[in-house]
Write a protein that holds these residues in place. Structure first.
Motif, PDB file in Angstrom:
ATOM      1  N   ASP A   1      16.592  38.662   5.786  1.00 14.00           N
ATOM      2  CA  ASP A   1      15.925  39.920   6.110  1.00 14.00           C
ATOM      3  C   ASP A   1      14.405  39.769   6.210  1.00 14.00           C
ATOM      4  OD1 ASP A   1      16.174  42.871   6.484  1.00 14.00           O
ATOM      5  OD2 ASP A   1      14.980  42.926   4.657  1.00 14.00           O
TER       6      ASP A   1
ATOM      7  N   ASP B   1      13.094  39.986   9.827  1.00 11.46           N
ATOM      8  CA  ASP B   1      13.540  41.109  10.655  1.00 11.46           C
ATOM      9  C   ASP B   1      12.364  42.015  11.030  1.00 11.46           C
ATOM     10  OD1 ASP B   1      14.755  43.411  11.721  1.00 11.46           O
ATOM     11  OD2 ASP B   1      16.520  43.174  10.463  1.00 11.46           O
ATOM     12  N   ASN B   2      12.108  42.158  12.337  1.00  5.45           N
ATOM     13  CA  ASN B   2      11.062  43.086  12.765  1.00  5.45           C
ATOM     14  C   ASN B   2      11.588  44.058  13.823  1.00  5.45           C
ATOM     15  OD1 ASN B   2      11.203  41.496  15.055  1.00  5.45           O
ATOM     16  ND2 ASN B   2       9.003  41.044  15.170  1.00  5.45           N
ATOM     17  N   ARG B   3      12.866  44.363  13.761  1.00  8.62           N
ATOM     18  CA  ARG B   3      13.456  45.293  14.723  1.00  8.62           C
ATOM     19  C   ARG B   3      12.912  46.705  14.520  1.00  8.62           C
ATOM     20  NH1 ARG B   3      19.632  44.336  13.398  1.00  8.62           N
ATOM     21  NH2 ARG B   3      18.639  44.264  11.330  1.00  8.62           N
TER      22      ARG B   3
ATOM     23  N   LYS C   1       9.586  47.521  12.711  1.00  2.00           N
ATOM     24  CA  LYS C   1       9.409  47.216  11.282  1.00  2.00           C
ATOM     25  C   LYS C   1       8.589  45.938  11.116  1.00  2.00           C
ATOM     26  CE  LYS C   1      12.854  45.402   8.943  1.00  2.00           C
ATOM     27  NZ  LYS C   1      14.112  45.225   8.183  1.00  2.00           N
ATOM     28  N   ALA C   2       7.706  45.912  10.149  1.00  3.94           N
ATOM     29  CA  ALA C   2       6.901  44.725   9.883  1.00  3.94           C
ATOM     30  C   ALA C   2       7.751  43.684   9.150  1.00  3.94           C
ATOM     31  CB  ALA C   2       5.681  45.086   9.043  1.00  3.94           C
TER      32      ALA C   2
ATOM     33  N   ASP D   1       8.572  40.785   6.690  1.00  2.32           N
ATOM     34  CA  ASP D   1       7.997  40.509   5.367  1.00  2.32           C
ATOM     35  C   ASP D   1       8.230  39.048   4.999  1.00  2.32           C
ATOM     36  OD1 ASP D   1       6.902  40.754   2.858  1.00  2.32           O
ATOM     37  OD2 ASP D   1       8.675  41.691   1.975  1.00  2.32           O
TER      38      ASP D   1
ATOM     39  N   THR E   1       4.240  39.049  13.968  1.00  2.00           N
ATOM     40  CA  THR E   1       3.361  40.223  13.885  1.00  2.00           C
ATOM     41  C   THR E   1       2.366  40.318  15.037  1.00  2.00           C
ATOM     42  OG1 THR E   1       1.835  38.985  12.446  1.00  2.00           O
ATOM     43  CG2 THR E   1       3.506  40.354  11.369  1.00  2.00           C
TER      44      THR E   1
ATOM     45  N   SER F   1      15.996  39.385  14.662  1.00  2.00           N
ATOM     46  CA  SER F   1      16.766  39.373  13.412  1.00  2.00           C
ATOM     47  C   SER F   1      17.682  38.169  13.425  1.00  2.00           C
ATOM     48  CB  SER F   1      17.596  40.654  13.246  1.00  2.00           C
ATOM     49  OG  SER F   1      18.601  40.735  14.248  1.00  2.00           O
TER      50      SER F   1
END
Length: 208
Positions: A91, A94-96, A99-100, A102, A140, A148
């Motif tokens: 996870d 995951d930037n779907r 979402k940032a 991490d 980013t 993902s």
């Protein structure tokens, strides 16, 4: 208060398994009571006679039962924690949906001296910081979006305070405006620390 520590078999255990230890201690006391009794000799002296053979048989049976219960319970709890830790690792990228990602959480999931290895296209060995920095930037800066990756199968072996997991995964995203899909395999090594399970090392292989 949440209890954490090691059971008598060396397995990492929590409050419930310590509760099972208390149950075992109660069984020991019951065994002594069941197989003990008062006897008055000719001099009128009261003594407590114990059938030690019967007591030892009971204790042997209870210890075996207790050991099996704790071993099973601790392995189940460890597998649950390792499943959650692995899910957190996947996870992190995951930037779907805007979402940032991490990626920095890997500092918490992996030991500070952990080793991370990429096998292809260029074999590379990373420290934790070396692994995080370029992936955080890629996820980013807008080049890689809607990304993902997820497990599709896994095999986990646990032996006391060490564990190994081999998993296959899939991934998808949009890189430089082009959708893509792929997959591969990861091998993850875990150790149980005073703070719970952590990743000591992992390596991955991307399918061509």
């Amino acid at each position: 208060m949440e209890l954490q520590g090691k059971g008598p078999l060396g397995y990492p255990c929590n409050q419930e398994s310590f509760g099972q230890l208390a149950t075992y201690k109660q069984d020991v006391c019951h065994a002594f009571r069941r197989h003990s009794g008062p006897v008055i000799d000719r001099a009128g002296t009261l003594t407590i006679v114990r059938d030690m053979g019967a007591i030892l048989r009971v204790l042997g049976e209870e210890r075996a039962n207790y050991s099996d219960r704790v071993r099973c319970y601790c392995r189940t709890m460890s597998k649950t924690e390792i499943d959650a830790l692995t899910a957190e690792l996947f996870d992190a990228f995951d930037n779907r949906g805007g979402k940032a990602a991490d990626v920095a959480r890997i500092c918490r999931l992996v030991l500070p001296s952990g080793v991370i290895v990429k096998t292809r296209p260029d074999f590379t060995v990373y420290t934790v910081d070396e692994f995080i920095e370029p992936r955080q930037r890629l996820l980013t800066d807008g080049r890689l979006v809607e990304f993902s990756e997820w497990e599709v199968s896994e095999r986990t072996e646990i032996a006391g305070e060490i564990a190994s997991r081999f998993c296959e995964y899939r991934k998808s995203g949009i890189l430089d405006g082009e959708p893509f899909e792929g997959g591969g395999a990861k091998a993850i090594q875990f150790v149980h620390t005073s703070d719970g399970w952590r990743i000591a090392a992992f390596s991955w292989y991307d399918q061509p």
